[in-house]
Motif scaffolding. Structure first.
Motif, mmCIF file in Angstrom:
data_model
loop_
_atom_site.group_PDB
_atom_site.id
_atom_site.type_symbol
_atom_site.label_atom_id
_atom_site.label_comp_id
_atom_site.label_asym_id
_atom_site.label_seq_id
_atom_site.Cartn_x
_atom_site.Cartn_y
_atom_site.Cartn_z
ATOM 1 N N ILE A 1 0.842 -1.198 0.000
ATOM 2 C CA ILE A 1 0.000 0.000 0.000
ATOM 3 C C ILE A 1 0.879 1.250 0.000
ATOM 4 N N PHE A 2 1.955 1.220 0.777
ATOM 5 C CA PHE A 2 2.880 2.352 0.831
ATOM 6 C C PHE A 2 3.492 2.636 -0.539
ATOM 7 N N ASN A 3 3.779 1.583 -1.281
ATOM 8 C CA ASN A 3 4.409 1.731 -2.599
ATOM 9 C C ASN A 3 3.427 2.142 -3.695
ATOM 10 N N GLU A 4 2.148 2.229 -3.359
ATOM 11 C CA GLU A 4 1.146 2.688 -4.326
ATOM 12 C C GLU A 4 1.016 4.209 -4.182
ATOM 13 N N PRO A 5 1.500 4.958 -5.163
ATOM 14 C CA PRO A 5 1.547 6.417 -5.031
ATOM 15 C C PRO A 5 0.179 7.087 -4.884
ATOM 16 N N SER A 6 -0.876 6.458 -5.351
ATOM 17 C CA SER A 6 -2.189 7.097 -5.280
ATOM 18 C C SER A 6 -2.844 6.968 -3.899
ATOM 19 N N GLN B 1 -10.563 9.349 -2.115
ATOM 20 C CA GLN B 1 -11.414 9.022 -3.265
ATOM 21 C C GLN B 1 -12.080 7.658 -3.082
ATOM 22 N N PRO B 2 -13.312 7.498 -3.538
ATOM 23 C CA PRO B 2 -13.981 6.192 -3.437
ATOM 24 C C PRO B 2 -13.201 5.071 -4.126
ATOM 25 N N GLY B 3 -12.532 5.371 -5.223
ATOM 26 C CA GLY B 3 -11.765 4.355 -5.944
ATOM 27 C C GLY B 3 -10.583 3.834 -5.149
ATOM 28 N N ASP B 4 -10.106 4.626 -4.185
ATOM 29 C CA ASP B 4 -8.983 4.199 -3.351
ATOM 30 C C ASP B 4 -9.354 3.031 -2.437
ATOM 31 N N ILE B 5 -10.631 2.941 -2.096
ATOM 32 C CA ILE B 5 -11.094 1.837 -1.243
ATOM 33 C C ILE B 5 -10.878 0.512 -1.974
ATOM 34 N N ALA B 6 -11.344 0.450 -3.214
ATOM 35 C CA ALA B 6 -11.183 -0.767 -4.016
ATOM 36 C C ALA B 6 -9.713 -1.034 -4.320
ATOM 37 N N LYS B 7 -8.934 0.022 -4.554
ATOM 38 C CA LYS B 7 -7.507 -0.134 -4.871
ATOM 39 C C LYS B 7 -6.765 -0.764 -3.700
ATOM 40 N N ALA B 8 -7.041 -0.307 -2.491
ATOM 41 C CA ALA B 8 -6.380 -0.862 -1.309
ATOM 42 C C ALA B 8 -6.730 -2.340 -1.126
ATOM 43 N N ALA B 9 -7.990 -2.686 -1.340
ATOM 44 C CA ALA B 9 -8.409 -4.092 -1.222
ATOM 45 C C ALA B 9 -7.738 -4.945 -2.291
ATOM 46 N N GLU B 10 -7.656 -4.423 -3.500
ATOM 47 C CA GLU B 10 -7.006 -5.146 -4.602
ATOM 48 C C GLU B 10 -5.532 -5.413 -4.276
ATOM 49 N N ILE B 11 -4.869 -4.407 -3.745
ATOM 50 C CA ILE B 11 -3.460 -4.563 -3.370
ATOM 51 C C ILE B 11 -3.321 -5.632 -2.287
ATOM 52 N N ALA B 12 -4.177 -5.578 -1.288
ATOM 53 C CA ALA B 12 -4.110 -6.555 -0.188
ATOM 54 C C ALA B 12 -4.335 -7.979 -0.701
#
Length: 104
Positions: free
Chosen positions: A49-54, A77-88
């Motif tokens: 998550i730290f390495n994801e610049p957004s 941003q709402p899209g960040d919620i899905a992005k964090a889950a995808e990364i995990a």
């Protein structure tokens, strides 16, 4: 002398069984090995998550229990919620993700 040896052996066996039971996992408590595995998973998810610049990783909390990662905190941003889950989900060892992240 034989009685003392039998008593010592019995006490050792009981204490060994107690120690092994203390390290075993239950539905609400991790065993020692699982705790170490979950700590590694948590560290890897946080690093990803730290390495994801957004994503602002300082506002996302990560906890792991028996391979299930729980994400919490706030994002912009709402899209960040899905992005964090995808990364995990992409981290080896993660079996499930509970996403409790909210938009500020």
């Amino acid at each position: 002398m034989k009685i003392a040896h039998k008593i010592a052996t019995a006490l050792f066996t009981v204490s060994l069984l107690g120690a092994m039971t203390g390290c075993a996992s239950t539905s609400t408590k991790e065993g020692t090995g699982e705790y170490v595995d979950d700590s590694v998973i948590t560290t890897k998810v946080k690093a990803s998550i730290f390495n994801e610049p957004s994503l602002k990783s300082t506002e996302i909390n990560v906890e792991t229990f028996k391979g299930t990662v729980q994400l919490s905190g706030f994002v912009a941003q709402p899209g960040d919620i899905a992005k964090a889950a995808e990364i995990a989900r992409g981290v080896k060892g993660v079996t499930a993700v509970k996403n409790d992240i909210h938009v500020k």
